[in-house]
Design a protein around this motif. Structure first.
Motif, short mmCIF file in Angstrom:
data_model
loop_
_atom_site.label_atom_id
_atom_site.label_comp_id
_atom_site.label_asym_id
_atom_site.label_seq_id
_atom_site.Cartn_x
_atom_site.Cartn_y
_atom_site.Cartn_z
N ASN A 58 -10.27 13.41 7.71
CA ASN A 58 -10.34 13.13 6.29
C ASN A 58 -9.75 11.73 6.07
O ASN A 58 -8.56 11.54 6.27
CB ASN A 58 -9.56 14.22 5.53
CG ASN A 58 -9.53 13.98 4.05
OD1 ASN A 58 -9.84 12.89 3.58
ND2 ASN A 58 -9.16 15.00 3.31
N CYS A 101 -6.58 11.18 4.17
CA CYS A 101 -5.40 11.93 4.62
C CYS A 101 -4.57 11.06 5.58
O CYS A 101 -5.08 10.61 6.61
CB CYS A 101 -5.85 13.22 5.31
SG CYS A 101 -4.51 14.08 6.13
N CYS A 119 -4.43 12.42 9.18
CA CYS A 119 -5.69 12.17 9.90
C CYS A 119 -5.77 10.72 10.36
O CYS A 119 -6.22 10.43 11.48
CB CYS A 119 -6.90 12.49 9.01
SG CYS A 119 -7.30 14.24 8.90
N HIS A 141 -8.11 18.37 10.72
CA HIS A 141 -7.62 18.47 9.33
C HIS A 141 -7.74 19.91 8.83
O HIS A 141 -8.84 20.40 8.57
CB HIS A 141 -8.38 17.53 8.40
CG HIS A 141 -7.84 17.57 7.00
ND1 HIS A 141 -6.79 16.78 6.59
CD2 HIS A 141 -8.16 18.35 5.95
CE1 HIS A 141 -6.50 17.05 5.33
NE2 HIS A 141 -7.32 18.01 4.92
N HIS A 150 -1.93 18.26 5.03
CA HIS A 150 -2.47 18.40 6.39
C HIS A 150 -1.39 19.14 7.17
O HIS A 150 -0.26 18.68 7.25
CB HIS A 150 -2.76 17.00 6.97
CG HIS A 150 -3.31 17.01 8.37
ND1 HIS A 150 -4.39 16.22 8.74
CD2 HIS A 150 -2.92 17.68 9.49
CE1 HIS A 150 -4.64 16.42 10.03
NE2 HIS A 150 -3.75 17.30 10.50
ZN ZN Z 1 -5.76 15.33 7.56
#
Ligand code: ZN
Ligand code: 5GP
Length: 118
Positions: free
Chosen positions: A4, A7, A10, A49, A102
């Motif tokens: 993502n 994020c 991530c 994720h 996350h």
């Molecule tokens: Zn993530």
């Protein structure tokens, strides 16, 4: 690998944002928390994720990810020299105090921690 772009974890897992990485495996990346609450404060993060540990318990590949998190926790505790013990915490959702969406487990140690959690 589901990622993502919005994020931060991530982006760290993809090598697109900086972090002080202390452990890496196929499934997990572990890095030092930006705002440590103890001498050792490491975040254990599946590369995939998934929003939280609650969601992970229902996700494809959950058994392998749960095992990989435990293996990572032990490896980091050993490499950080936490022979006297440490604490694992995973905040889940707003009431759990989760601020990054996350899944991650905090590994905290390096000093005696209060038996009380809150
Ligand atoms: Zn993530
Ligand atoms: P939560 O409150 O979701 O359980 O924990 C999120 C943790 O991530 C916090 O302890 C916070 O300090 C840490 N954190 C947030 N953004 C970053 C970042 O960009 N890099 C690192 N290393 N830690 C972060």
């Amino acid at each position: 690998m589901s990622q993502n772009q919005n994020c931060i974890f991530c982006r760290i897992a993809a090598g697109e944002a900086p972090a002080d990485i202390v452990y890496e495996s196929e499934e997990i990346i572990a890095f030092r928390d930006l705002n440590p609450v103890a001498p050792t404060h490491v975040l254990l993060v599946p590369r995939k994720h998934v929003t939280s540990l609650h969601e992970l318990a229902d996700a494809p590949g959950r058994a392998a990810l749960a095992e990989a998190l435990l293996v990572a926790a032990r490896a980091v505790a050993e490499s950080e020299g936490l022979a006297n013990g440490y604490r694992l915490i995973s905040n889940i959702g707003p009431d759990g105090g989760q601020t990054v969406g996350h899944v991650h487990i905090h590994l905290i140690g390096g000093k005696p921690l209060s038996p009380r959690l809150i």
